[in-house]
Design an enzyme around this catalytic site. Structure first.
Site, PDB file in Angstrom:
ATOM      1  N   HIS A   3      63.174  48.280  43.686  1.00 33.94           N
ATOM      2  CA  HIS A   3      64.194  49.091  43.247  1.00 33.94           C
ATOM      3  C   HIS A   3      63.665  50.543  42.964  1.00 33.94           C
ATOM      4  O   HIS A   3      62.518  50.921  42.606  1.00 33.94           O
ATOM      5  CB  HIS A   3      64.866  48.487  41.817  1.00 33.94           C
ATOM      6  CG  HIS A   3      65.907  47.435  42.149  1.00 33.94           C
ATOM      7  ND1 HIS A   3      66.952  47.574  42.421  1.00 33.94           N
ATOM      8  CD2 HIS A   3      65.725  46.042  42.317  1.00 33.94           C
ATOM      9  CE1 HIS A   3      67.738  46.447  42.801  1.00 33.94           C
ATOM     10  NE2 HIS A   3      66.805  45.498  42.686  1.00 33.94           N
TER      11      HIS A   3
ATOM     12  N   HIS B 183      70.495  37.604  33.160  1.00 33.33           N
ATOM     13  CA  HIS B 183      69.239  38.335  33.771  1.00 33.33           C
ATOM     14  C   HIS B 183      68.145  38.436  32.736  1.00 33.33           C
ATOM     15  O   HIS B 183      68.386  38.339  31.578  1.00 33.33           O
ATOM     16  CB  HIS B 183      69.645  39.693  34.021  1.00 33.33           C
ATOM     17  CG  HIS B 183      68.334  40.661  34.646  1.00 33.33           C
ATOM     18  ND1 HIS B 183      67.936  40.514  35.795  1.00 33.33           N
ATOM     19  CD2 HIS B 183      67.947  41.611  34.095  1.00 33.33           C
ATOM     20  CE1 HIS B 183      66.901  41.469  36.102  1.00 33.33           C
ATOM     21  NE2 HIS B 183      66.849  42.140  35.045  1.00 33.33           N
TER      22      HIS B 183
ATOM     23  N   HIS C 164      67.281  34.902  35.706  1.00 39.85           N
ATOM     24  CA  HIS C 164      67.433  34.522  37.017  1.00 39.85           C
ATOM     25  C   HIS C 164      66.321  34.099  37.865  1.00 39.85           C
ATOM     26  O   HIS C 164      65.049  34.652  37.295  1.00 39.85           O
ATOM     27  CB  HIS C 164      68.055  35.829  37.801  1.00 39.85           C
ATOM     28  CG  HIS C 164      69.271  36.523  37.252  1.00 39.85           C
ATOM     29  ND1 HIS C 164      69.452  37.700  37.264  1.00 39.85           N
ATOM     30  CD2 HIS C 164      70.406  35.904  36.739  1.00 39.85           C
ATOM     31  CE1 HIS C 164      70.612  37.888  36.677  1.00 39.85           C
ATOM     32  NE2 HIS C 164      71.426  36.829  36.467  1.00 39.85           N
TER      33      HIS C 164
ATOM     34  N   ARG D  25      68.279  50.328  46.049  1.00 36.34           N
ATOM     35  CA  ARG D  25      67.320  49.488  46.528  1.00 36.34           C
ATOM     36  C   ARG D  25      66.478  50.186  47.602  1.00 36.34           C
ATOM     37  O   ARG D  25      66.990  50.462  48.641  1.00 36.34           O
ATOM     38  CB  ARG D  25      68.184  48.224  46.995  1.00 36.34           C
ATOM     39  CG  ARG D  25      69.103  47.534  46.276  1.00 36.34           C
ATOM     40  CD  ARG D  25      69.906  46.488  46.946  1.00 36.34           C
ATOM     41  NE  ARG D  25      70.777  45.905  45.675  1.00 36.34           N
ATOM     42  CZ  ARG D  25      71.619  44.725  45.698  1.00 36.34           C
ATOM     43  NH1 ARG D  25      71.090  43.969  47.016  1.00 36.34           N
ATOM     44  NH2 ARG D  25      71.998  44.177  44.799  1.00 36.34           N
TER      45      ARG D  25
ATOM     46  N   HIS E 153      70.795  39.132  42.484  1.00 36.71           N
ATOM     47  CA  HIS E 153      69.533  38.578  42.336  1.00 36.71           C
ATOM     48  C   HIS E 153      69.575  37.171  42.444  1.00 36.71           C
ATOM     49  O   HIS E 153      70.682  36.502  42.067  1.00 36.71           O
ATOM     50  CB  HIS E 153      69.135  38.696  40.779  1.00 36.71           C
ATOM     51  CG  HIS E 153      68.834  40.091  40.231  1.00 36.71           C
ATOM     52  ND1 HIS E 153      68.687  40.347  39.220  1.00 36.71           N
ATOM     53  CD2 HIS E 153      69.191  41.190  40.985  1.00 36.71           C
ATOM     54  CE1 HIS E 153      68.374  41.787  38.769  1.00 36.71           C
ATOM     55  NE2 HIS E 153      68.672  42.213  40.093  1.00 36.71           N
TER      56      HIS E 153
HETATM   57 CU    CU Z   1      66.777  43.552  42.507  1.00 37.84          CU
HETATM   58 ZN    ZN Z   2      68.289  39.337  37.403  1.00 34.30          ZN
END
Ligand code: CU
Ligand code: ZN
Length: 173
Positions: free
Chosen positions: A146, A93, A105, A162, A85
């Site tokens: 995702h 996060h 992030h 991903r 990220h």
């Molecule tokens: Cu991601």
């Molecule tokens: Zn993140």
């Protein structure tokens, strides 16, 4: 005198209608699998409130999917080349809109909900981010869709593989 005032008004209007920094960018999102129906576009525009991000996804599996800006623009190797990220300040996060820029992030855009027809939309404004020319620029990075929901757990939200990716490229200055 009246003439000068009108002229001044016109000049000021022209200046004010030109945002100081109104760069724009977009990412064409494609599925990372060899055979994938996923497509989409993420558009980015500087505004006085922050970076406006507008996302449209088609052909994706129904459900909630994590959606982030990742550090690098390379989407090869099933999106893994995009790195982690985008996290310029080494934060944990989170969700950059709900939690704030200081506690997530910078690339933590949360989730996008895909409906039964495979379509989904997301509109966000993220303060502190810019298209380009700033310490917090997104151009040249990538957006990643995702497989699973971002549950906001550490370190990256448990969103799985991903399934879609696109490089953010500048479209206007
Ligand atoms: Cu991601
Ligand atoms: Zn993140």
């Amino acid at each position: 005198m009246r003439y000068i005032v009108s002229l001044l008004t016109i000049c000021l209007c022209l200046i004010w209608n030109q945002p100081l920094s109104a760069a724009s960018a977009k990412a064409n999102i494609k599925g990372t699998a060899e055979v994938s129906g996923i497509s989409g576009v993420a558009s980015f525009e500087d505004t006085t409130q922050g970076l406006h991000i507008s996302v449209e996804i088609h052909g994706a599996p129904e459900g909630i999917h994590g959606f982030h800006i990742h550090e690098f623009g390379d989407t090869s190797n099933s999106g893994k080349a995009a790195g982690g990220h985008y996290n310029p300040d080494q934060h944990d996060h989170g969700d950059v809109v709900k939690d704030g820029f200081e506690t997530a992030h910078a690339g933590d855009l949360g989730n996008i909900e895909i409906d039964a027809d495979g379509n989904g939309k997301l509109h966000l404004t993220v303060p502190h981010l810019f298209v380009t020319g700033n310490a917090y620029s997104v151009a040249g990075r990538a957006v990643i869709l995702h497989e699973k929901p971002d549950d906001f757990g550490q370190p990256t939200g448990n969103a799985g593989s991903r399934i879609g990716a696109g490089t953010i490229v500048i479209t206007g200055n």
